[in-house]
Design a protein around this motif. Structure first.
Motif, short mmCIF file in Angstrom:
data_model
loop_
_atom_site.label_atom_id
_atom_site.label_comp_id
_atom_site.label_asym_id
_atom_site.label_seq_id
_atom_site.Cartn_x
_atom_site.Cartn_y
_atom_site.Cartn_z
N LEU A 106 68.06 4.77 50.38
CA LEU A 106 67.35 3.50 50.57
C LEU A 106 66.84 2.96 49.24
O LEU A 106 66.89 1.75 48.99
N ALA A 107 66.34 3.85 48.37
CA ALA A 107 65.83 3.41 47.07
C ALA A 107 66.95 2.81 46.21
O ALA A 107 66.80 1.75 45.60
N CYS A 108 68.11 3.48 46.16
CA CYS A 108 69.23 2.98 45.35
C CYS A 108 69.81 1.70 45.92
O CYS A 108 70.09 0.74 45.19
N GLY A 109 70.01 1.66 47.25
CA GLY A 109 70.55 0.45 47.86
C GLY A 109 69.61 -0.73 47.70
O GLY A 109 70.03 -1.86 47.42
N GLY A 110 68.31 -0.47 47.90
CA GLY A 110 67.33 -1.55 47.72
C GLY A 110 67.26 -2.02 46.29
O GLY A 110 67.07 -3.22 46.02
N ALA A 111 67.41 -1.09 45.33
CA ALA A 111 67.39 -1.46 43.92
C ALA A 111 68.55 -2.38 43.57
O ALA A 111 68.39 -3.38 42.85
N ILE A 112 69.73 -2.06 44.09
CA ILE A 112 70.90 -2.90 43.82
C ILE A 112 70.69 -4.30 44.40
O ILE A 112 70.96 -5.31 43.73
N ALA A 113 70.22 -4.38 45.63
CA ALA A 113 69.97 -5.69 46.25
C ALA A 113 68.95 -6.49 45.45
O ALA A 113 69.12 -7.69 45.22
N ALA A 114 67.89 -5.82 45.01
CA ALA A 114 66.84 -6.51 44.24
C ALA A 114 67.38 -6.98 42.89
O ALA A 114 67.05 -8.09 42.43
N MET A 115 68.21 -6.17 42.24
CA MET A 115 68.77 -6.58 40.94
C MET A 115 69.70 -7.77 41.10
O MET A 115 69.74 -8.67 40.25
N PHE A 116 70.49 -7.80 42.18
CA PHE A 116 71.34 -8.97 42.43
C PHE A 116 70.49 -10.22 42.59
O PHE A 116 70.80 -11.28 42.03
N LEU A 117 69.41 -10.13 43.36
CA LEU A 117 68.55 -11.28 43.59
C LEU A 117 67.90 -11.76 42.30
O LEU A 117 67.74 -12.97 42.08
N ALA A 118 67.52 -10.83 41.43
CA ALA A 118 66.83 -11.18 40.18
C ALA A 118 67.81 -11.41 39.02
O ALA A 118 67.37 -11.67 37.90
N ARG A 119 69.10 -11.35 39.28
CA ARG A 119 70.14 -11.56 38.27
C ARG A 119 69.96 -10.64 37.07
O ARG A 119 70.02 -11.07 35.92
N CYS A 120 69.70 -9.38 37.36
CA CYS A 120 69.52 -8.41 36.28
C CYS A 120 70.23 -7.10 36.63
O CYS A 120 69.65 -6.01 36.48
N LEU A 121 71.47 -7.20 37.13
CA LEU A 121 72.21 -6.00 37.51
C LEU A 121 72.41 -5.10 36.29
O LEU A 121 72.94 -5.52 35.27
N HIS A 122 71.98 -3.86 36.42
CA HIS A 122 72.04 -2.89 35.32
C HIS A 122 72.28 -1.52 35.95
O HIS A 122 71.40 -0.99 36.63
#
Length: 390
Positions: A106-122
């Motif tokens: 859940l932490a990793c999946g949520g992190a990816i979704a949040a990075m996509f929304l914030a345009r900071c995929l890393h």
């Protein structure tokens, strides 16, 4: 069976050994200095650590792939911090009710979704999120403090190291995303080289259809396509070098050539530009009709003749703010090409960047000729005509 296992192997690296060494040394220095400074900053705080493992993954992107959209400052700092906050939130509010495997996912999946929304995929952001979940009791207890102190300090420091090191070693960072084909005339028209062949909207449509994250910016991809087209043109029509088409008997000027003399030479020889050379015949500038018009303040076309005469006339005093010689109005450090440069390399310079004259130099950087837009058009026409005749 052999072909099956070979398909697992990556293609050979395109970077040479020097670039690989540059990246490795950069990561070495970046991580070492980040650790030292972070330790000094955090040693008197309640931080549970001063260096986190995902920063090592960030260093790979920052020093080996500094042009990647995944390695830009906001991607690194924002991706690591947002991912860490997502992971800390999962531990704080769900840690007691969910099993560890589900909490980690859940932490990793949520992190990816949040990075996509914030345009900071890393990509290392996923590791930061996972670290907050499985990093041990001290990290879990620190939670948001761990992210906003240790992870933030490490990310900012590593980015600063990357900015310094990459630029000192010849790699532009942050990697500016600019229009691959800017129009020098500031109009809405596409530049000439993209009016035929693939267009930006074609690339956008293909990228939309591809529907995957690419580790290269759109503008860099367009630039690579353009360079590929140029190489294909060279292979198709043969390589015509600048030495084959340049004008060799060229009227030139020196820094101290008077404005009136330079203008008279341009008028007599019906040329629109004069290369400016030093005594070693190296190009130090170029003076064009546009330079005379701009520096002469010739914005009143009703009296342009009188204004030009006043501009060209010597002031008669030793100290004056008025331009007296070519060196005061020339364009310094003009773009040049070598005698062995393929003429196809000049197409973007003349068609897209607005250059009308390109001085040609030899291996010792001495001026030997000049190529104009007319020379280039004639050469390209002849090559196409020869192909059609064949």
């Amino acid at each position: 069976m052999r072909a099956f296992f070979q398909s697992w192997l990556p293609s050979a690296p395109t970077a040479n050994s020097r670039e690989q060494l540059r990246a490795a040394i950069g990561a070495l220095l970046g991580i070492m200095l980040t650790a030292l400074v972070s330790h000094l900053l955090l040693q008197h705080t309640h931080a549970s650590a001063f260096l986190v493992a995902p920063i090592g993954a960030s260093s790979v992107l920052l020093f080996a792939l500094p042009a990647s959209p995944l390695a830009q400052p906001w991607s690194v700092i924002g991706g690591n911090i947002i991912s860490g906050l997502v992971g800390a939130a999962c531990v704080r509010w769900l840690g007691a009710s969910l099993p560890l495997p589900l909490l980690a996912g859940l932490a990793c999946g949520g992190a990816i979704a949040a990075m996509f929304l914030a345009r900071c995929l890393h990509p290392p952001g996923g590791a930061v999120a996972l670290t907050t979940v499985i990093g041990g009791a001290a990290v879990q207890a620190a939670g948001f403090e761990f992210v906003l102190m240790t992870v933030l300090a490490d990310s900012v420091l590593l980015v600063l190291m990357a900015v310094t090191y990459n630029n000192l070693t010849g790699r532009s960072y942050p990697h500016a995303q600019q229009n691959a084909h800017p129009n020098p005339h500031a109009t809405g028209d596409a530049v000439p080289t993209v009016r035929l062949g693939f267009k930006p909207e074609d690339l956008d449509a293909v990228l939309l259809q591809h529907n995957q994250v690419l580790d290269i910016s759109r503008d860099d991809l367009a630039s690579l396509f353009m360079q590929t087209e140029q190489r294909a043109y060279q292979r198709r029509f043969g390589i015509i070098s600048c030495a084959d088409i340049m004008s060799r008997d060229i009227v030139s000027a020196e820094f101290g050539t008077g404005l009136a003399e330079a203008w008279q030479q341009m008028r007599e020889h019906r040329v629109a530009a004069l290369p400016v050379l030093n005594r070693a015949r190296r190009v130090i500038g170029i003076v064009t009709q546009t330079d005379f018009l701009e520096h002469g303040g010739l914005d009143d076309y009703g009296s342009i003749r009188q204004q030009l005469q006043r501009f060209l006339r010597k002031s008669g005093v030793t100290h004056t703010e008025k331009a007296e010689v070519v060196g005061q109005i020339m364009t310094q450090h003009p773009t040049t090409a070598r005698t062995d440069t393929p003429i196809v390399d000049l197409v973007p310079l003349m068609a897209d960047s607005g250059f009308h004259h390109i001085p040609i130099v030899d291996n010792e950087q001495r001026f030997v000729g000049i190529i104009t837009q007319s020379d280039l058009v004639a050469a390209l026409y002849e090559s196409r005509f020869a192909e059609a005749a064949a």
